[in-house]
Motif scaffolding. Structure first.
Motif, short mmCIF file in Angstrom:
data_model
loop_
_atom_site.label_atom_id
_atom_site.label_comp_id
_atom_site.label_asym_id
_atom_site.label_seq_id
_atom_site.Cartn_x
_atom_site.Cartn_y
_atom_site.Cartn_z
N LYS A 153 2.30 -4.21 15.21
CA LYS A 153 3.10 -4.59 14.06
C LYS A 153 2.24 -4.82 12.81
CE LYS A 153 6.92 -6.70 16.62
NZ LYS A 153 7.71 -7.94 16.86
N ASP A 154 1.02 -5.34 13.00
CA ASP A 154 0.16 -5.60 11.85
C ASP A 154 -0.11 -4.32 11.08
OD1 ASP A 154 0.01 -8.27 12.39
OD2 ASP A 154 -1.95 -8.19 13.37
N VAL A 156 1.71 -1.50 10.94
CA VAL A 156 2.92 -1.00 10.29
C VAL A 156 3.27 -1.85 9.07
CG1 VAL A 156 5.40 -0.61 10.60
CG2 VAL A 156 3.81 0.01 12.41
N ASN A 157 3.00 -3.15 9.15
CA ASN A 157 3.30 -4.04 8.03
C ASN A 157 2.29 -3.91 6.90
OD1 ASN A 157 5.55 -5.08 9.36
ND2 ASN A 157 4.38 -6.73 10.31
N HIS A 158 1.12 -3.36 7.19
CA HIS A 158 0.03 -3.30 6.21
C HIS A 158 0.00 -1.98 5.45
CE1 HIS A 158 -3.68 -5.05 4.64
NE2 HIS A 158 -4.27 -3.87 4.76
N TYR A 159 0.38 -0.89 6.11
CA TYR A 159 0.29 0.45 5.51
C TYR A 159 1.67 1.09 5.47
CZ TYR A 159 -4.70 -0.10 6.31
OH TYR A 159 -5.99 -0.55 6.30
N SER A 163 5.27 0.42 -1.10
CA SER A 163 6.40 0.21 -0.19
C SER A 163 7.50 1.25 -0.31
CB SER A 163 6.99 -1.18 -0.43
OG SER A 163 7.55 -1.27 -1.75
N ALA A 264 2.08 5.12 9.76
CA ALA A 264 2.89 3.94 9.46
C ALA A 264 4.29 4.33 8.97
CB ALA A 264 2.19 3.08 8.41
N LYS A 268 7.95 3.38 10.63
CA LYS A 268 8.90 2.51 9.93
C LYS A 268 10.19 3.23 9.53
CE LYS A 268 5.94 0.90 6.84
NZ LYS A 268 5.37 0.07 5.73
#
Length: 278
Positions: A153-154, A156-159, A163, A264, A268
């Motif tokens: 998850k880290d 996917v949330n970072h890259y 946005s 990523a 997502k």
């Protein structure tokens, strides 16, 4: 060159760099002044970029410009928000600041401080194609590592940083252009400017000097990425001095960056369906 990237042969590779010109071609007084000028420039550039890259500086600038023109201070900001490109313009600002700090200021120091030609500091292709195996050796395990960490998850949330990359192909391509431009600038700063400026004074030790600030710019990122920057910077430094070019490093960074972003995005949202955002 491929064998020289083996851990037990790293010091041998550095010894060979030391034995060749232009390593240690400056006298002690000249070397002292060269190190002073270059590291002072590096310090100023990193300071400028660290505090100047944030989009709130763009916001302040646009407010000042609007005030000069007698408009509401949020006039231009609201226009960009209404157009749906405010976040993207923040990254345009980010890339512009990186271009100034990583390229423009060092280029001025090279031209007027060191009295040298900027194109001789890694901009030419030179022997980079001859060292493709070394660059591929660096890239291959990183791509495997990217796949593994992309499952968390880290990651996917970072890259990617921008946005709205999944909003349209125009957003994705605009972001990747800005992102890759930043890597060209970064490679010139670390593997072009720092290495080639310090080598006549410090020899192969220029590689280790370069690795320290290169590691430090990775501190805001995931800890595994920051840790990997130590060896990554070392190997890229050796290859850059051997090939006399920054372009192999640019291609490695481009491959890593685009792969991370696409991995990523696929996790997502999937790739964009629309060509344009509107």
């Amino acid at each position: 060159m491929l064998a020289k990237l083996h851990p037990k042969d790293i010091l041998t590779a550095l010894d060979e760099i030391d034995a060749e010109s232009p390593s240690y071609t400056l006298s002690k007084p000249q070397a002292l002044r060269r190190v002073f000028v270059v590291l002072a420039c590096v310090s100023v550039c990193l300071l400028f970029m660290h505090y100047g890259k944030f989009s709130n500086n763009l916001q302040d600038l646009l407010q000042v410009i609007a005030g000069w023109q007698g408009l509401a201070t949020n006039y231009y900001i609201q226009k960009l928000i209404d157009a749906g490109i405010w976040e993207l313009m923040g990254y345009v600002w980010w890339t512009s600041v990186q271009t100034i700090g990583y390229v423009l200021i060092p280029a001025l120091v090279i031209r007027y401080g060191l009295k040298a030609r900027v194109r001789d500091f890694g901009w030419q292709l030179n022997q980079a194609p001859q060292h493709w195996r070394g660059y591929l050796l660096l890239l291959s395990p990183i791509l495997v590592f990217i796949y593994l960490v992309s499952l968390g998850k880290d990651f996917v949330n970072h890259y990617p940083f921008y946005s709205l990359t999944s909003r349209s192909w125009a957003d994705l391509l605009a972001w990747e252009f800005l992102y890759l431009t930043q890597f060209v600038c970064l490679e010139f700063f670390f593997r072009g400017f720092i290495l080639n400026s310090l080598r006549p004074a410090l020899g192969a030790n220029a590689v280790w000097v370069m690795c320290v600030p290169y590691l430090m710019i990775h501190f805001p990122k995931l800890w595994l990425e920051a840790t990997g920057a130590i060896l990554f910077g070392l190997f890229l430094g050796i290859l850059a001095l051997r090939s006399r070019s920054i372009w192999g490093g640019v291609m490695v960074h481009a491959g890593v960056a685009v792969t991370m972003d696409i991995a990523a995005i696929l996790r997502k949202h999937g790739l964009p369906e629309n060509l344009w955002p509107f």
